[in-house]
Design a protein around this motif. Sequence first.
Motif, PDB file in Angstrom:
ATOM      1  N   SER A 109     -14.595  30.455  -8.710  1.00 55.59           N
ATOM      2  CA  SER A 109     -14.096  31.343  -7.655  1.00 55.59           C
ATOM      3  C   SER A 109     -14.633  30.999  -6.269  1.00 55.59           C
ATOM      4  CB  SER A 109     -14.412  32.801  -7.995  1.00 55.59           C
ATOM      5  OG  SER A 109     -15.817  32.980  -8.059  1.00 55.59           O
ATOM      6  N   SER A 110     -15.623  30.108  -6.173  1.00 55.21           N
ATOM      7  CA  SER A 110     -16.122  29.730  -4.849  1.00 55.21           C
ATOM      8  C   SER A 110     -15.208  28.703  -4.172  1.00 55.21           C
ATOM      9  CB  SER A 110     -17.549  29.191  -4.942  1.00 55.21           C
ATOM     10  OG  SER A 110     -17.586  28.014  -5.715  1.00 55.21           O
ATOM     11  N   PHE A 111     -14.285  28.122  -4.942  1.00 55.89           N
ATOM     12  CA  PHE A 111     -13.326  27.163  -4.396  1.00 55.89           C
ATOM     13  C   PHE A 111     -11.910  27.706  -4.535  1.00 55.89           C
ATOM     14  CE2 PHE A 111     -16.904  24.400  -5.459  1.00 55.89           C
ATOM     15  CZ  PHE A 111     -17.039  23.699  -4.270  1.00 55.89           C
ATOM     16  N   MET A 112     -11.115  27.529  -3.490  1.00 53.61           N
ATOM     17  CA  MET A 112      -9.711  27.929  -3.539  1.00 53.61           C
ATOM     18  C   MET A 112      -8.905  26.937  -4.367  1.00 53.61           C
ATOM     19  SD  MET A 112      -9.304  28.923   0.461  1.00 53.61           S
ATOM     20  CE  MET A 112      -7.558  29.199   0.401  1.00 53.61           C
ATOM     21  N   GLY A 113      -9.213  25.658  -4.198  1.00 53.39           N
ATOM     22  CA  GLY A 113      -8.484  24.603  -4.870  1.00 53.39           C
ATOM     23  C   GLY A 113      -8.950  23.259  -4.361  1.00 53.39           C
ATOM     24  N   THR A 114      -8.222  22.229  -4.759  1.00 57.93           N
ATOM     25  CA  THR A 114      -8.595  20.872  -4.408  1.00 57.93           C
ATOM     26  C   THR A 114      -7.392  20.105  -3.893  1.00 57.93           C
ATOM     27  OG1 THR A 114     -10.302  20.889  -6.127  1.00 57.93           O
ATOM     28  CG2 THR A 114      -9.627  18.734  -5.292  1.00 57.93           C
ATOM     29  N   VAL A 115      -7.573  19.400  -2.780  1.00 56.06           N
ATOM     30  CA  VAL A 115      -6.572  18.467  -2.284  1.00 56.06           C
ATOM     31  C   VAL A 115      -6.922  17.104  -2.873  1.00 56.06           C
ATOM     32  CG1 VAL A 115      -5.622  17.324  -0.233  1.00 56.06           C
ATOM     33  CG2 VAL A 115      -6.231  19.757  -0.143  1.00 56.06           C
ATOM     34  N   PHE A 116      -5.935  16.458  -3.466  1.00 61.21           N
ATOM     35  CA  PHE A 116      -6.120  15.123  -4.031  1.00 61.21           C
ATOM     36  C   PHE A 116      -5.398  14.115  -3.149  1.00 61.21           C
ATOM     37  CE2 PHE A 116      -6.674  17.947  -7.614  1.00 61.21           C
ATOM     38  CZ  PHE A 116      -7.774  17.412  -8.260  1.00 61.21           C
ATOM     39  N   TYR A 117      -6.024  12.973  -2.939  1.00 63.49           N
ATOM     40  CA  TYR A 117      -5.478  11.888  -2.117  1.00 63.49           C
ATOM     41  C   TYR A 117      -5.811  10.600  -2.862  1.00 63.49           C
ATOM     42  CZ  TYR A 117      -5.458   8.693   1.980  1.00 63.49           C
ATOM     43  OH  TYR A 117      -5.248   7.666   2.856  1.00 63.49           O
ATOM     44  N   SER A 118      -4.781   9.875  -3.326  1.00 63.74           N
ATOM     45  CA  SER A 118      -5.016   8.738  -4.222  1.00 63.74           C
ATOM     46  C   SER A 118      -4.148   7.541  -3.885  1.00 63.74           C
ATOM     47  CB  SER A 118      -4.701   9.136  -5.663  1.00 63.74           C
ATOM     48  OG  SER A 118      -5.477  10.211  -6.081  1.00 63.74           O
ATOM     49  N   PHE A 119      -4.755   6.369  -3.989  1.00 66.51           N
ATOM     50  CA  PHE A 119      -4.015   5.111  -3.886  1.00 66.51           C
ATOM     51  C   PHE A 119      -3.667   4.577  -5.275  1.00 66.51           C
ATOM     52  CE2 PHE A 119      -6.382   5.267   0.093  1.00 66.51           C
ATOM     53  CZ  PHE A 119      -5.393   4.973   1.002  1.00 66.51           C
ATOM     54  N   ASN A 120      -4.582   4.765  -6.207  1.00 66.23           N
ATOM     55  CA  ASN A 120      -4.393   4.284  -7.572  1.00 66.23           C
ATOM     56  C   ASN A 120      -5.361   5.042  -8.478  1.00 66.23           C
ATOM     57  OD1 ASN A 120      -6.983   2.928  -7.334  1.00 66.23           O
ATOM     58  ND2 ASN A 120      -5.916   1.295  -6.229  1.00 66.23           N
ATOM     59  N   ILE A 128       0.839  -1.197   0.000  1.00 66.22           N
ATOM     60  CA  ILE A 128       0.000   0.000   0.000  1.00 66.22           C
ATOM     61  C   ILE A 128       0.878   1.252   0.000  1.00 66.22           C
ATOM     62  CG2 ILE A 128      -1.765   1.281   1.254  1.00 66.22           C
ATOM     63  CD1 ILE A 128      -2.591  -1.475   2.456  1.00 66.22           C
ATOM     64  N   ASN A 129       0.639   2.113  -0.970  1.00 66.93           N
ATOM     65  CA  ASN A 129       1.258   3.434  -1.069  1.00 66.93           C
ATOM     66  C   ASN A 129       0.146   4.412  -1.426  1.00 66.93           C
ATOM     67  OD1 ASN A 129       4.020   2.498  -0.840  1.00 66.93           O
ATOM     68  ND2 ASN A 129       3.757   1.691  -2.905  1.00 66.93           N
ATOM     69  N   PHE A 130       0.382   5.687  -1.178  1.00 64.60           N
ATOM     70  CA  PHE A 130      -0.588   6.678  -1.624  1.00 64.60           C
ATOM     71  C   PHE A 130       0.109   7.984  -1.957  1.00 64.60           C
ATOM     72  CE2 PHE A 130      -0.659   6.923   3.038  1.00 64.60           C
ATOM     73  CZ  PHE A 130      -0.523   8.279   3.276  1.00 64.60           C
ATOM     74  N   PHE A 131      -0.634   8.858  -2.634  1.00 58.93           N
ATOM     75  CA  PHE A 131      -0.125  10.145  -3.081  1.00 58.93           C
ATOM     76  C   PHE A 131      -1.048  11.244  -2.567  1.00 58.93           C
ATOM     77  CE2 PHE A 131       1.048   7.013  -6.256  1.00 58.93           C
ATOM     78  CZ  PHE A 131       2.375   7.320  -6.538  1.00 58.93           C
ATOM     79  N   ALA A 132      -0.502  12.462  -2.448  1.00 53.89           N
ATOM     80  CA  ALA A 132      -1.293  13.634  -2.084  1.00 53.89           C
ATOM     81  C   ALA A 132      -0.773  14.834  -2.868  1.00 53.89           C
ATOM     82  CB  ALA A 132      -1.233  13.893  -0.584  1.00 53.89           C
ATOM     83  N   SER A 133      -1.685  15.736  -3.212  1.00 48.52           N
ATOM     84  CA  SER A 133      -1.298  16.948  -3.942  1.00 48.52           C
ATOM     85  C   SER A 133      -2.367  18.015  -3.758  1.00 48.52           C
ATOM     86  CB  SER A 133      -1.112  16.647  -5.434  1.00 48.52           C
ATOM     87  OG  SER A 133      -2.352  16.310  -6.024  1.00 48.52           O
ATOM     88  N   LYS A 172      -9.452   6.958  -5.248  1.00 47.99           N
ATOM     89  CA  LYS A 172      -8.910   8.299  -5.054  1.00 47.99           C
ATOM     90  C   LYS A 172      -9.997   9.255  -4.586  1.00 47.99           C
ATOM     91  CE  LYS A 172      -8.862   9.001 -10.088  1.00 47.99           C
ATOM     92  NZ  LYS A 172      -7.982   9.366 -11.195  1.00 47.99           N
ATOM     93  N   TYR A 173      -9.549  10.317  -3.902  1.00 48.59           N
ATOM     94  CA  TYR A 173     -10.447  11.272  -3.266  1.00 48.59           C
ATOM     95  C   TYR A 173     -10.075  12.691  -3.670  1.00 48.59           C
ATOM     96  CZ  TYR A 173     -11.450   7.292  -0.250  1.00 48.59           C
ATOM     97  OH  TYR A 173     -11.794   6.047   0.218  1.00 48.59           O
ATOM     98  N   GLN A 174     -11.082  13.566  -3.654  1.00 47.18           N
ATOM     99  CA  GLN A 174     -10.884  14.995  -3.857  1.00 47.18           C
ATOM    100  C   GLN A 174     -11.531  15.719  -2.684  1.00 47.18           C
ATOM    101  OE1 GLN A 174     -12.260  16.516  -7.638  1.00 47.18           O
ATOM    102  NE2 GLN A 174     -11.872  14.548  -8.629  1.00 47.18           N
ATOM    103  N   ILE A 175     -10.789  16.653  -2.100  1.00 49.99           N
ATOM    104  CA  ILE A 175     -11.338  17.494  -1.051  1.00 49.99           C
ATOM    105  C   ILE A 175     -11.299  18.918  -1.586  1.00 49.99           C
ATOM    106  CG2 ILE A 175     -11.196  18.276   1.344  1.00 49.99           C
ATOM    107  CD1 ILE A 175      -9.348  15.160   0.386  1.00 49.99           C
ATOM    108  N   LYS A 176     -12.444  19.422  -1.988  1.00 46.31           N
ATOM    109  CA  LYS A 176     -12.537  20.772  -2.551  1.00 46.31           C
ATOM    110  C   LYS A 176     -12.576  21.764  -1.392  1.00 46.31           C
ATOM    111  CE  LYS A 176     -14.761  19.490  -6.843  1.00 46.31           C
ATOM    112  NZ  LYS A 176     -13.855  20.142  -7.753  1.00 46.31           N
ATOM    113  N   ILE A 177     -11.693  22.749  -1.445  1.00 47.80           N
ATOM    114  CA  ILE A 177     -11.589  23.749  -0.389  1.00 47.80           C
ATOM    115  C   ILE A 177     -12.432  24.955  -0.793  1.00 47.80           C
ATOM    116  CG2 ILE A 177     -10.036  25.141   1.026  1.00 47.80           C
ATOM    117  CD1 ILE A 177      -9.492  22.100   1.196  1.00 47.80           C
ATOM    118  N   SER A 178     -13.557  25.142  -0.105  1.00 42.23           N
ATOM    119  CA  SER A 178     -14.395  26.312  -0.374  1.00 42.23           C
ATOM    120  C   SER A 178     -14.024  27.404   0.619  1.00 42.23           C
ATOM    121  CB  SER A 178     -15.876  25.962  -0.286  1.00 42.23           C
ATOM    122  OG  SER A 178     -16.241  25.676   1.043  1.00 42.23           O
ATOM    123  N   LYS A 179     -14.394  28.618   0.290  1.00 45.04           N
ATOM    124  CA  LYS A 179     -14.071  29.734   1.185  1.00 45.04           C
ATOM    125  C   LYS A 179     -15.345  30.452   1.586  1.00 45.04           C
ATOM    126  CE  LYS A 179     -12.742  32.334  -2.908  1.00 45.04           C
ATOM    127  NZ  LYS A 179     -11.691  32.952  -3.624  1.00 45.04           N
TER     128      LYS A 179
END
Length: 183
Positions: free
Chosen positions: A70-81, A57-62, A85-92
């Motif tokens: 403009s309602s979102f600052m960006g997205t955190v990505f967290y993935s195994f393959n 098991i390994n994973f990545f983040a970015s 994989k997951y996306q966490i959208k950062i709203s403000k």
Amino acid sequence: MIKKECDNLSFENDHFKTVKYGCCGGDDAFAVYDFRSDLIIKGDVKIIKASIPNSEINFFASYKDNDDDSSFMGTVFYSFNNIDKYQIKISKTKTLPFDCEYRVPDIFIFSSDSNDKFRQDNNEYTLWSLNKIHSKSQINNISLKVVFECNAYPKNDTIIIPIINGKPFGKDAKIQTYTYINK
């Protein structure tokens, strides 16, 4: 045969990476693919990898800046393959100070275990605290730490995303929203 439009291509044991260099002060765009050319993760500035010793098991983040909404600052990505994989959208909640650099933050894996190590030369964590795990659901006691720096006001704003049972916030949802409150 692998075909990708990029400025740099590098190969690892179980994946390959591409880089498109940013133009005119723009950020570099990184991506990691499996050998079938399926996207595992993408991000701006860097992608970090976490290796778990004596485990498959390994994973990545970015983090990727969000220019189109403009309602979102960006997205955190967290993935195994390429599938798990997951996306966490950062709203403000309100407009951020224009003189702060809120675009591409530093992203880290936080662990309170001193045996977990980071190698800056390849942006890779070795998570000895998870040694020999057999399931993603055994990933606990770590967090993704996203640090936004404000040069105008000497402070850092940090978002902590706990990984519980291998999932961001312990939630099954592949796309999640986190509301950033500017303090």
